[in-house]
Structures are given as C-alpha cells and as structure tokens.
Design an enzyme around this catalytic site. Structure first.
Site, mmCIF file in Angstrom:
data_model
loop_
_atom_site.group_PDB
_atom_site.id
_atom_site.type_symbol
_atom_site.label_atom_id
_atom_site.label_comp_id
_atom_site.label_asym_id
_atom_site.label_seq_id
_atom_site.Cartn_x
_atom_site.Cartn_y
_atom_site.Cartn_z
ATOM 1 N N ASN A 40 -4.212 5.997 -7.815
ATOM 2 C CA ASN A 40 -5.220 5.038 -8.259
ATOM 3 C C ASN A 40 -6.228 4.838 -7.130
ATOM 4 O OD1 ASN A 40 -3.900 4.554 -10.725
ATOM 5 N ND2 ASN A 40 -2.521 3.081 -9.757
ATOM 6 N N HIS A 79 1.902 7.685 -6.878
ATOM 7 C CA HIS A 79 2.985 7.182 -7.719
ATOM 8 C C HIS A 79 3.690 8.387 -8.348
ATOM 9 C CE1 HIS A 79 1.501 2.904 -8.216
ATOM 10 N NE2 HIS A 79 0.372 3.493 -7.857
ATOM 11 N N HIS A 127 -1.583 6.158 -1.744
ATOM 12 C CA HIS A 127 -0.212 6.430 -2.184
ATOM 13 C C HIS A 127 -0.247 7.209 -3.489
ATOM 14 C CE1 HIS A 127 -1.546 2.475 -3.566
ATOM 15 N NE2 HIS A 127 -0.880 2.692 -4.684
ATOM 16 N N VAL A 133 -3.132 -1.814 -3.500
ATOM 17 C CA VAL A 133 -2.732 -1.703 -2.088
ATOM 18 C C VAL A 133 -3.583 -0.604 -1.459
ATOM 19 C CG1 VAL A 133 -0.864 -1.200 -0.471
ATOM 20 C CG2 VAL A 133 -0.365 -2.455 -2.589
ATOM 21 N N ARG A 146 10.970 3.259 -3.327
ATOM 22 C CA ARG A 146 10.886 2.814 -4.716
ATOM 23 C C ARG A 146 9.880 1.679 -4.858
ATOM 24 N NH1 ARG A 146 14.844 5.587 -7.141
ATOM 25 N NH2 ARG A 146 16.669 6.042 -5.854
ATOM 26 N N ASP A 147 9.087 1.737 -5.930
ATOM 27 C CA ASP A 147 8.132 0.682 -6.229
ATOM 28 C C ASP A 147 8.899 -0.600 -6.560
ATOM 29 O OD1 ASP A 147 4.891 0.799 -7.327
ATOM 30 O OD2 ASP A 147 6.118 -0.967 -7.793
HETATM 31 P P1 5GP Z 1 -1.647 0.575 -6.827
HETATM 32 O O1 5GP Z 1 -1.903 -0.462 -7.891
HETATM 33 O O2 5GP Z 1 -2.348 0.206 -5.553
HETATM 34 O O3 5GP Z 1 -1.905 1.966 -7.267
HETATM 35 O O4 5GP Z 1 -0.094 0.536 -6.561
HETATM 36 C C1 5GP Z 1 0.514 -0.314 -5.639
HETATM 37 C C2 5GP Z 1 1.975 -0.355 -5.975
HETATM 38 O O5 5GP Z 1 2.663 -0.923 -4.890
HETATM 39 C C3 5GP Z 1 2.303 -1.194 -7.217
HETATM 40 O O6 5GP Z 1 2.939 -0.383 -8.186
HETATM 41 C C4 5GP Z 1 3.218 -2.287 -6.666
HETATM 42 O O7 5GP Z 1 4.268 -2.628 -7.561
HETATM 43 C C5 5GP Z 1 3.720 -1.678 -5.383
HETATM 44 N N1 5GP Z 1 4.050 -2.642 -4.357
HETATM 45 C C6 5GP Z 1 3.282 -3.677 -3.958
HETATM 46 N N2 5GP Z 1 3.873 -4.348 -2.953
HETATM 47 C C7 5GP Z 1 5.045 -3.711 -2.718
HETATM 48 C C8 5GP Z 1 6.111 -3.938 -1.794
HETATM 49 O O8 5GP Z 1 6.099 -4.863 -0.982
HETATM 50 N N3 5GP Z 1 7.161 -3.076 -1.837
HETATM 51 C C9 5GP Z 1 7.211 -2.036 -2.721
HETATM 52 N N4 5GP Z 1 8.280 -1.265 -2.680
HETATM 53 N N5 5GP Z 1 6.214 -1.790 -3.606
HETATM 54 C C10 5GP Z 1 5.156 -2.615 -3.600
#
Ligand code: 5GP
Length: 114
Positions: free
Chosen positions: A87, A102, A100, A96, A29-30
């Site tokens: 993304n 979503h 990944h 990150v 989970r996010d």
């Molecule tokens: P991005 O913006 O790279 O597409 O998505 C990265 C996602 O990772 C974000 O939705 C953010 O909330 C999530 N995220 C960042 N750090 C952590 C973490 O330590 N644990 C979890 N479960 N999600 C994370």
C-alpha cells in the site's frame, strides 16, 4: 523518514511475532490479520513508501518478494496461493510509513479490492 512502530519492532523495543529474519529483512505477523495468514515483510533499512525507492533498492525490493514466496513454500500454502500487497500513501491505504509487503493467505481473497 521519522521513526515508526516498525522501527521499534526492528529494535525489539516492542514485541512482535517474528517469523523470518535476515540481515536486511524482518517478517512478523500483522497485529490485525485480514486472513488466516497475514505477515508483513519489511526492509530493516527504513524507506517510508514505495515512492522513496530508487534504482539502488531494486535488489532489496526483489528480495522482499522472494522472501514472501520462500515463506509461502516453507509454510505449505504456495501452491494453493496467496497475495502480496504494497500500500502506498493515502489512496493506497498506507497507515505505517515504513515500506512493507503484506503477505495474505489461507482463504480465497477477493478481487478487485474495495
Ligand atoms: P498499511 O495500512 O500501512 O499497508 O499496513 C500497516 C499494517 O501494520 C496494518 O495491517 C496493521 O494492522 C499493522 N500494524 C500496525 N501496527 C502494528 C504493530 O504494532 N504490530 C504489528 N504486528 N502490526 C501492526
């Protein structure tokens, strides 16, 4: 690629609410959910962005999406619907740098995104 927070989650160095795992995929989970269901599906093998994926990763990318669909069916929201998002880099809003997908569900999702 360098290590990321998701690498630490794969190695169980930091906690995460893991909902699915097999030998090549982890889903959790996010931490900052954007919908009632917000799960991240990641390959255990690190790829920084979709740009780093090549022909050898085609199967893995397909299996990531199929894992999302399987989870949606298992959790009972597949028919109502959901969204999958990857993304990539700055304009894609990637924060990150471990590839990944979503999976978002549980409410109507707006389109187009902002
Ligand atoms: P991005 O913006 O790279 O597409 O998505 C990265 C996602 O990772 C974000 O939705 C953010 O909330 C999530 N995220 C960042 N750090 C952590 C973490 O330590 N644990 C979890 N479960 N999600 C994370």
């Amino acid at each position: 690629m360098g290590d990321t927070i998701f690498g630490k989650i794969i190695r169980r160095e930091i906690p995460a609410d893991i909902v699915y795992e097999n030998d090549e995929i982890l889903a959790f989970r996010d931490v900052n959910p954007q919908a009632p269901v917000h799960v991240l599906f990641i390959p255990k093998r690190p790829l920084a962005t979709l740009n780093e994926a090549g022909p050898d990763d085609a199967g893995l990318l397909g299996r990531l999406l199929l894992a999302c669909a399987d989870y949606a069916k298992q959790e009972g929201f597949a028919e109502q619907g959901y969204r999958t998002v990857i993304n990539c880099n700055e304009h894609g809003g990637q924060t990150v740098f471990h590839l990944h997908v979503h999976l978002l569900a549980g409410r109507p999702l707006h389109w187009p995104p902002g």
